[in-house]
Design a protein around this motif. Sequence first.
Motif, mmCIF file in Angstrom:
data_model
loop_
_atom_site.group_PDB
_atom_site.id
_atom_site.type_symbol
_atom_site.label_atom_id
_atom_site.label_comp_id
_atom_site.label_asym_id
_atom_site.label_seq_id
_atom_site.Cartn_x
_atom_site.Cartn_y
_atom_site.Cartn_z
ATOM 1 N N SER A 230 0.854 -1.183 0.000
ATOM 2 C CA SER A 230 0.000 0.000 0.000
ATOM 3 C C SER A 230 0.891 1.233 0.000
ATOM 4 O O SER A 230 2.096 1.142 0.249
ATOM 5 C CB SER A 230 -0.896 -0.020 1.242
ATOM 6 O OG SER A 230 -1.577 1.203 1.420
ATOM 7 N N ARG A 251 3.313 1.384 -8.284
ATOM 8 C CA ARG A 251 3.131 -0.058 -8.190
ATOM 9 C C ARG A 251 3.124 -0.489 -6.729
ATOM 10 O O ARG A 251 3.942 -0.037 -5.916
ATOM 11 C CB ARG A 251 4.265 -0.783 -8.905
ATOM 12 C CG ARG A 251 4.173 -0.745 -10.421
ATOM 13 C CD ARG A 251 3.013 -1.562 -10.912
ATOM 14 N NE ARG A 251 3.346 -2.395 -12.044
ATOM 15 C CZ ARG A 251 2.496 -2.697 -13.019
ATOM 16 N NH1 ARG A 251 1.274 -2.215 -13.005
ATOM 17 N NH2 ARG A 251 2.845 -3.487 -13.993
ATOM 18 N N ARG A 261 -9.347 -10.389 -11.847
ATOM 19 C CA ARG A 261 -9.325 -9.102 -11.145
ATOM 20 C C ARG A 261 -8.004 -8.840 -10.422
ATOM 21 O O ARG A 261 -7.789 -7.739 -9.930
ATOM 22 C CB ARG A 261 -10.451 -9.038 -10.118
ATOM 23 C CG ARG A 261 -11.839 -9.210 -10.689
ATOM 24 C CD ARG A 261 -12.877 -8.993 -9.617
ATOM 25 N NE ARG A 261 -14.213 -9.327 -10.071
ATOM 26 C CZ ARG A 261 -15.322 -9.097 -9.378
ATOM 27 N NH1 ARG A 261 -15.235 -8.535 -8.202
ATOM 28 N NH2 ARG A 261 -16.503 -9.436 -9.857
ATOM 29 N N HIS A 262 -7.158 -9.843 -10.296
ATOM 30 C CA HIS A 262 -5.969 -9.704 -9.445
ATOM 31 C C HIS A 262 -4.692 -10.078 -10.179
ATOM 32 O O HIS A 262 -4.640 -11.070 -10.902
ATOM 33 C CB HIS A 262 -6.103 -10.586 -8.200
ATOM 34 C CG HIS A 262 -7.251 -10.226 -7.317
ATOM 35 N ND1 HIS A 262 -8.488 -10.832 -7.416
ATOM 36 C CD2 HIS A 262 -7.364 -9.299 -6.321
ATOM 37 C CE1 HIS A 262 -9.307 -10.299 -6.514
ATOM 38 N NE2 HIS A 262 -8.650 -9.363 -5.849
ATOM 39 N N PHE A 266 0.339 -4.352 -9.152
ATOM 40 C CA PHE A 266 -0.668 -3.542 -9.845
ATOM 41 C C PHE A 266 -0.435 -2.077 -9.504
ATOM 42 O O PHE A 266 0.372 -1.738 -8.636
ATOM 43 C CB PHE A 266 -2.084 -3.989 -9.468
ATOM 44 C CG PHE A 266 -2.409 -3.897 -8.002
ATOM 45 C CD1 PHE A 266 -3.069 -2.795 -7.481
ATOM 46 C CD2 PHE A 266 -2.067 -4.923 -7.138
ATOM 47 C CE1 PHE A 266 -3.377 -2.719 -6.132
ATOM 48 C CE2 PHE A 266 -2.365 -4.859 -5.781
ATOM 49 C CZ PHE A 266 -3.023 -3.749 -5.281
ATOM 50 N N THR A 267 -1.145 -1.209 -10.218
ATOM 51 C CA THR A 267 -0.939 0.235 -10.056
ATOM 52 C C THR A 267 -2.042 0.829 -9.201
ATOM 53 O O THR A 267 -3.229 0.627 -9.463
ATOM 54 C CB THR A 267 -0.900 0.932 -11.424
ATOM 55 O OG1 THR A 267 0.122 0.337 -12.214
ATOM 56 C CG2 THR A 267 -0.595 2.410 -11.270
ATOM 57 N N LEU A 268 -1.633 1.559 -8.189
ATOM 58 C CA LEU A 268 -2.565 2.140 -7.230
ATOM 59 C C LEU A 268 -2.388 3.652 -7.183
ATOM 60 O O LEU A 268 -1.260 4.152 -7.220
ATOM 61 C CB LEU A 268 -2.288 1.539 -5.845
ATOM 62 C CG LEU A 268 -3.237 1.888 -4.701
ATOM 63 C CD1 LEU A 268 -4.648 1.392 -4.995
ATOM 64 C CD2 LEU A 268 -2.729 1.271 -3.398
ATOM 65 N N GLY A 468 -7.811 1.712 -7.626
ATOM 66 C CA GLY A 468 -7.083 0.771 -8.467
ATOM 67 C C GLY A 468 -7.072 1.243 -9.913
ATOM 68 O O GLY A 468 -8.113 1.226 -10.578
ATOM 69 N N ASP A 470 -5.754 -0.084 -12.538
ATOM 70 C CA ASP A 470 -6.004 -1.140 -13.524
ATOM 71 C C ASP A 470 -7.491 -1.408 -13.680
ATOM 72 O O ASP A 470 -7.982 -1.608 -14.798
ATOM 73 C CB ASP A 470 -5.264 -2.412 -13.108
ATOM 74 C CG ASP A 470 -3.806 -2.144 -12.815
ATOM 75 O OD1 ASP A 470 -3.109 -1.668 -13.724
ATOM 76 O OD2 ASP A 470 -3.365 -2.372 -11.676
ATOM 77 N N ARG A 471 -8.222 -1.403 -12.576
ATOM 78 C CA ARG A 471 -9.665 -1.643 -12.665
ATOM 79 C C ARG A 471 -10.377 -0.466 -13.336
ATOM 80 O O ARG A 471 -11.361 -0.663 -14.058
ATOM 81 C CB ARG A 471 -10.244 -1.913 -11.277
ATOM 82 C CG ARG A 471 -9.798 -3.258 -10.723
ATOM 83 C CD ARG A 471 -10.529 -3.619 -9.450
ATOM 84 N NE ARG A 471 -10.050 -4.901 -8.924
ATOM 85 C CZ ARG A 471 -10.501 -5.470 -7.823
ATOM 86 N NH1 ARG A 471 -11.465 -4.878 -7.116
ATOM 87 N NH2 ARG A 471 -10.022 -6.626 -7.410
ATOM 88 N N ILE A 482 -7.869 -8.226 -15.851
ATOM 89 C CA ILE A 482 -6.810 -7.275 -15.514
ATOM 90 C C ILE A 482 -5.593 -7.470 -16.418
ATOM 91 O O ILE A 482 -4.888 -6.521 -16.747
ATOM 92 C CB ILE A 482 -6.427 -7.392 -14.022
ATOM 93 C CG1 ILE A 482 -5.541 -6.205 -13.606
ATOM 94 C CG2 ILE A 482 -5.762 -8.723 -13.706
ATOM 95 C CD1 ILE A 482 -5.306 -6.109 -12.113
#
Length: 496
Positions: A230, A251, A261-262, A266-268, A468, A470-471, A482
């Motif tokens: 996080s 990332r 979905r996972h 991933f990019t936050l 998120g 990516d979502r 994803i």
Amino acid sequence: MAEEKKQVEQDLNELLKIKRAKLAELQENGKDPFQIMKYDVTAHTKDILENFEKLEGQEVSIAGRIMSKRVMGKASFCNIADVKGNMQAYVRRDEIGDDAYADFKKFDIGDIVGLKGVVFKTHTEEVSIKAVEVVLLSKSLQVLPEKFHGLKDTDTRYRQRYIDLIVNPEVKDTFIKRSFIIREIRNYLDNQDFIEVETPVLVPNAGGAAARPFNTHHNSLDQDIHLRISLELYLKRLIVGGLERVYEIGRVFRNEGLSVRHNPEFTLLELYQAYTDYYGMMDLVEELFRIVANKVLGTTLISYDGVEIDLSKPFERLTMVDAVKKYAGIDFNTIETEEEAKALAKEHHIAFENRHKKGDIINLFFEEYVEEKLDQPTFIMDHPVEISPLAKRKPTDPNYTERFELFITKREMANAFSELNDPIDQRGRFEAQEALRAAGDDEANVLDEDFLTALEYGMPPTGGIGIGIDRLVMLLTDSAAIRDVLLFPTMKTLDK
């Protein structure tokens, strides 16, 4: 079938040999394409097609990959693809010269060329370039998949994304849109006086979320460290330090399974704003989604998996308890004890663990009965304190927190709090998380003493949110998985 496959492999091997023989011939004749250093490009295909009236009769230079080629004696047609699209070129021997035309006829599909010529329309009204120069810039030594029925296998597409981008234009469009989405997010936040910062990727404590970290060891320091799960705890330290509006797009890494979905990395986007609360975050994210959709797609009415999503309407707001009541017919306001909650879970065949409290059971009911109903944008608010260790308690009911999750197309798109800034309460919640970890919950938060020290210096009332990326890209590009919006998704290594 086996014989057909064997024949295809033989044909492919023969083509590969021919390509290498052509390269060797070029090199022997002093025409090695890999010795060319640059080519001056003055236009892209899409720009020429969209501005034909202005460019008709003018000379332009383009560069790209030959995607098709049709040789007809003294004249030929080929299709050149660049980053923006593709268009036809008309190549005549009398225009480019005998030797150059002889070389051009030997060019292969997949070769990268530079082409200079005059913009015109053919007798079939197709905008084209009449070549006066064609230069081989790079020789392709492989065969593009469409020569053998296209690139359809998803595993190959994800592993060899470079081929996927070459032969599937819609894939390239997805990743160009991804870049535009991130750019517009930055534009929006910068215009709201947020500043973009960078925080550590390698951390001594991987906190801020319920997830298992990846662990490694720093040899020089001789200490175990982790990849961040996080961005939260370091960004909050900056709020303590007086930076009132901060964000980071980066990332994060979670040691979890793969699904549509996972992905383990991933990019936050996380942002924190002093002197506001979770209502301020609701207003911000609602406006952000609308503006980004409008900027990138030109509309707030989007389609995802055949479902029309209207981002222009006010997003629905439901407490988690009210959502469970609405979709499962169960009112947890009438459930007083943990034992009653667990009995209710057993009655509805919802699996739980002995460590679970009433708030955990509410969340399990939400996951079972509510998530699948949330297609249109919906804020699910006021989560139980047991599942929200970093959010402020509601002053009117300390069993719940000022937290929301935004759901669209049955997926969590954002998670936000009125941030907990009471260091004593925060320590107690961390200690409760530590107890869960000791009981076997390896996704529980880790106690972070330095973060607690920061809170003791004083953090103002703050709203924070994580989105998120990516979502969001999946939503705005109508992508099912994803992996379709990650250029290089995590894949199991192939056996050698």
